[in-house]
Design an enzyme around this catalytic site. Structure first.
Site, PDB file in Angstrom:
ATOM      1  N   THR A   1      21.137 -38.284   0.084  1.00  0.00           N
ATOM      2  CA  THR A   1      21.110 -37.301  -1.090  1.00  0.00           C
ATOM      3  C   THR A   1      22.230 -36.492  -1.341  1.00  0.00           C
ATOM      4  O   THR A   1      23.092 -36.335  -2.336  1.00  0.00           O
ATOM      5  CB  THR A   1      19.723 -36.361  -1.342  1.00  0.00           C
TER       6      THR A   1
ATOM      7  N   CYS B   1      -2.660  -3.961   7.309  1.00  0.00           N
ATOM      8  CA  CYS B   1      -2.185  -3.823   8.625  1.00  0.00           C
ATOM      9  C   CYS B   1      -2.456  -2.406   9.613  1.00  0.00           C
ATOM     10  O   CYS B   1      -2.527  -1.525   8.965  1.00  0.00           O
ATOM     11  CB  CYS B   1      -0.780  -4.085   8.919  1.00  0.00           C
TER      12      CYS B   1
ATOM     13  N   GLU C   1       0.864  -1.174   0.228  1.00  0.00           N
ATOM     14  CA  GLU C   1      -0.065  -0.107   0.111  1.00  0.00           C
ATOM     15  C   GLU C   1       0.981   1.368  -0.082  1.00  0.00           C
ATOM     16  O   GLU C   1       0.598   2.207  -0.661  1.00  0.00           O
ATOM     17  CB  GLU C   1      -1.042  -0.124   1.180  1.00  0.00           C
TER      18      GLU C   1
ATOM     19  N   LEU D   1      22.025 -27.053  -3.601  1.00  0.00           N
ATOM     20  CA  LEU D   1      20.737 -26.912  -2.888  1.00  0.00           C
ATOM     21  C   LEU D   1      20.445 -24.864  -2.965  1.00  0.00           C
ATOM     22  O   LEU D   1      20.152 -24.548  -1.966  1.00  0.00           O
ATOM     23  CB  LEU D   1      20.528 -27.099  -1.808  1.00  0.00           C
TER      24      LEU D   1
ATOM     25  N   LEU E   1      12.663 -39.788   3.632  1.00  0.00           N
ATOM     26  CA  LEU E   1      11.875 -38.579   3.872  1.00  0.00           C
ATOM     27  C   LEU E   1      10.645 -38.394   3.221  1.00  0.00           C
ATOM     28  O   LEU E   1       9.648 -38.099   3.926  1.00  0.00           O
ATOM     29  CB  LEU E   1      12.815 -37.465   3.508  1.00  0.00           C
TER      30      LEU E   1
END
Length: 382
Positions: free
Chosen positions: A199, A78, A55, A207, A310
């Protein structure tokens, strides 16, 4: 006609909000559009955590023209002082006459107070405009703000016969480059990425989010016995200090006792490589417990990339919120190849895990089955 116009402007605000993906966590993605006399005079979105809200950007672009204008915002403004002043006050101060809102904010600090503040100032408020679409972009925020449990999204690439790797462990590449680009989008969107130690030892992945202007996720490694190699990429390339290892409490270095080699390794990883640790009792971890501890660390969402153990555990404990399974146009036909899920015994077809809210995405000759088990909005209680 008026309703269609209002939806048009709200859709613009939604598209703006999506630009904040990956940069605002654990805050929500929010977009705002200011309109006067049928003309857009201000646009904005929440760009980064701790920065100005949507905003504010939209109203400052509108400037003095904002007086008597209409604002469209995807999430209830908010009403409290946090890292930034309240947006509801900014809307009031700029002289906005009408506010269209998509989602209500489940944050206890806001939750209806923003709407009340606007109405008390004489601003006309219309709620729930494209609510479903607005809710959809903030599923991570809605879950985490209420439960402090991270949103869990599973991703895996499989062959047509359900394999994620050859019998020798090789997994590059099952899916095509188009599908892998989508994976980078997910790595940027979600705050953490989780893999098992096997892995890491087999693939030595980085990653990271390889996407323009992307934000690297926290790299969460589940390693109960602390087998991790100190020369692997997630350890050596930890300049951003975002590598997190979940391991057994017994591996914690103890200054007041004689330590094992594993405990000495844990100390080195902290002092030399700035690796963060989450310690859990035992050596077989509950997925729910891991998510609780990750949430305590301030991580609002996790992209689970594998491996088989997992993923199977996450399905078994029913902790998955959504996911996408990328299916390649390849068949291995090798019973020794690694499946993406295992360990279940079914006697009836009705007992099979059934994916829900499915969307089928096309990536060249690959297909993505995107699904969502759970949907969150401000009215739900977990």
């Amino acid at each position: 006609m008026e309703e269609n116009i209002n939806e048009k402007y709200m859709r613009m605000a939604i598209e703006l909000a999506k630009k904040g993906a990956g940069g605002v966590n654990p805050n929500p993605m929010v977009g705002a559009v200011v309109v006067k006399n049928g003309k857009i005079i201000g646009r904005g979105y929440h760009k980064f955590f701790g920065g100005p809200h949507a905003e504010v950007y939209a109203l400052e672009e509108a400037g003095k023209e904002a007086e008597g204008a209409i604002i469209y915002v995807t999430l209830e403004p908010c009403s409290h002082y946090g890292k930034t002043p309240p947006c509801a006050k900014k809307i009031i101060d700029m002289g906005i006459k009408k506010c269209f809102i998509g989602s209500s904010d489940p944050n206890p600090k806001v939750a209806g107070k923003g709407v009340a503040m606007l109405k008390e100032a004489g601003i006309e408020v219309v709620e729930n405009v494209l609510k479903e679409e607005c809710d959809e972009i903030n599923q991570v925020f809605f879950k985490y703000i209420k439960t402090r449990i991270p949103y869990l999204f599973v991703k895996c690439g499989i062959t047509l016969d359900g394999k994620i790797a050859l019998s020798n462990g090789i997994s590059k590449w099952i899916t095509n480059s188009i599908a892998r680009e989508k994976v980078q989008y997910y790595r940027n969107k979600f705050m953490g990425i989780m893999v098992g130690i096997n892995t890491v030892l087999t693939d030595n992945p980085s990653l990271t989010a390889r996407i323009e202007n992307g934000v690297n996720p926290f790299r969460i490694i589940v390693d109960p016995n602390l087998k991790i190699n100190e020369d692997c990429k997630v350890v050596k390339n930890n300049e951003d200090e975002k590598t997190v290892i979940i391991t057994s409490q017994k591996n914690l270095f103890d200054e007041n006792a004689e330590n094992t080699e594993i405990q000495l390794k844990q100390k080195r990883l902290v002092e030399k490589n700035k690796v963060k640790f989450i310690f859990i009792d035992g050596q077989k971890f509950s997925f729910r417990k891991m998510l609780e501890e990750i949430g305590k660390a301030g991580i609002d969402s996790v992209l689970l990339e594998g491996g088989e153990t997992l993923i199977s555990l996450a399905f078994e404990e029913n902790v998955i919120d959504g996911g996408e399974i990328f299916i390649a146009n390849k068949i291995l036909g090798d019973s020794g190849a690694k499946p993406f899920i295992s360990g279940f015994v079914r006697e009836k077809m009705e007992e099979a895990i059934q994916l829900t809210n499915v969307r089928n995405n096309i990536y060249g000759e690959n297909v993505g089955m995107e699904f969502y088990f759970k949907k969150y909005n401000e009215m739900e209680q977990d």
